[in-house]
Design a protein around this motif. Structure first.
Motif, PDB file in Angstrom:
ATOM      1  N   VAL A 112       6.906   2.764  -5.874  1.00 47.41           N
ATOM      2  CA  VAL A 112       5.697   3.277  -6.413  1.00 47.41           C
ATOM      3  C   VAL A 112       4.864   3.722  -5.213  1.00 47.41           C
ATOM      4  CG1 VAL A 112       3.632   2.432  -7.497  1.00 47.41           C
ATOM      5  CG2 VAL A 112       5.696   1.455  -8.372  1.00 47.41           C
ATOM      6  N   LEU A 113       4.715   3.005  -4.083  1.00 46.80           N
ATOM      7  CA  LEU A 113       3.985   3.509  -3.193  1.00 46.80           C
ATOM      8  C   LEU A 113       4.410   4.794  -2.638  1.00 46.80           C
ATOM      9  CD1 LEU A 113       1.647   2.475  -1.227  1.00 46.80           C
ATOM     10  CD2 LEU A 113       2.998   1.515   0.314  1.00 46.80           C
ATOM     11  N   ARG A 116       3.382   7.702  -4.764  1.00 49.27           N
ATOM     12  CA  ARG A 116       2.215   8.007  -4.553  1.00 49.27           C
ATOM     13  C   ARG A 116       1.473   8.651  -3.387  1.00 49.27           C
ATOM     14  NH1 ARG A 116      -0.183   2.221  -7.316  1.00 49.27           N
ATOM     15  NH2 ARG A 116       0.504   2.564  -9.455  1.00 49.27           N
ATOM     16  N   ALA A 280      -0.013  -1.100  -5.270  1.00 47.78           N
ATOM     17  CA  ALA A 280       1.295  -0.846  -5.697  1.00 47.78           C
ATOM     18  C   ALA A 280       1.991  -2.393  -5.861  1.00 47.78           C
ATOM     19  CB  ALA A 280       2.060  -0.166  -4.483  1.00 47.78           C
TER      20      ALA A 280
END
Length: 290
Positions: A112-113, A116, A280
């Motif tokens: 997720v990190l 993003r 995250a």
């Protein structure tokens, strides 16, 4: 006190000798000795004591070395935070977590990190909660993933906790099991110090003291020992997500939980890179809970 001299006494404490400290710092031995002498003059305290051909830190030296590690860590962390304030494009964040979190929670969080903030530099180390909190205190990491049970001692002053999820606890055997009291005559496999303490507490509440035949803090090894018939043990849902050996039967203990937290150090607000990692981790934990 000069920061470079604090780095010298920190290196002497970590490496145990002037020679090894000089190698680690890329200094000459006379230079290290000079810095230590100047540090004694600045503090007015005897920091070193000769033992045979070597040296050891006095109690005052050990105290200063411990504080020096924290001061140096904070200085290094400040540099990282300033870089992060320039923007997440140039930021970095350092994470430590225990094995089952690193196996089940951290991968989706870092995915997720990365989506993003694709240019954010992330480093990860494997560490038990106690070790991870010490790395956090001394500024060597920015976030520590830790777990705690009801009887776990409070975290050190300055540590802030963000709850991520409640983890289920299971008895592992080669067959479905009943309640803990029915396992009073079985041989047990104990885990790490925190998990062992929790096991002893659970069994005491069930009216018996477990007969511990073996100990390991490796979830893969513990499951292999269960399959081999060396005993029964407890592991959490997060550990079973990370690894589940064929032949292991997990029976959930109703109402028994392990809490998982993301820990940071110091006053808020967190640097942007740290805040992004915390978000995250929280999102990944929500996904696991579902």
């Amino acid at each position: 006190m000069d920061v470079n001299r604090l780095r010298v006494i920190d290196a002497v404490a970590r490496h145990g000798s002037v020679t090894e400290a000089a190698k680690a710092l890329h200094y000459s031995q006379p230079s290290v000795t000079h810095h230590l002498s100047r540090l004694e003059a600045e503090t007015g305290a005897q920091l070193l004591q000769r033992v045979g051909r070597g040296i050891r830190l006095t109690p005052a030296g050990e105290l200063l070395a411990a504080r020096a590690a924290e001061i140096i860590g904070r200085i290094d962390a400040a540099g990282a935070e300033l870089a992060a304030h320039v923007g997440l494009e140039a930021g970095r964040v350092r994470l430590a977590g225990f094995a089952s979190a690193n196996g089940a929670l951290v991968p989706p969080a870092l995915a997720v990190l990365a989506e993003r903030h694709p240019h954010l530099d992330v480093s990860l180390v494997d560490a038990h909660p106690g070790e991870a909190l010490e790395l956090l205190r001394t500024g060597k990491i920015d976030v520590a993933i830790v777990f705690r049970y009801e009887q776990t001692e409070p975290e050190p002053s300055g540590v802030r906790l963000r709850h991520l999820l409640d983890d289920t606890v299971h008895v592992l055997s080669t067959r479905p099991e009943g309640d803990l009291a029915s396992l009073s005559d079985r041989t047990w496999i104990a885990g790490c110090e925190r998990c062992r303490g929790h096991l002893l507490s659970l069994c005491a509440d069930a009216g018996f003291a477990p007969r511990i035949g073996s100990t390991s803090d490796d979830m893969v090894v513990m499951q292999a020992w269960v399959v081999a018939g060396l005993g029964v043990t407890t592991q959490t849902g997060l550990a079973l997500r990370a690894h589940h050996t064929d032949g292991v039967v997990a029976t959930e203990l109703p109402g028994v939980k392990r809490q998982i937290f993301a820990a940071t150090y110091g006053e808020p607000p967190d640097p942007p890179a740290t805040a992004a990692l915390l978000d995250a981790l929280a999102d990944a934990a929500t996904g696991l809970s579902r």
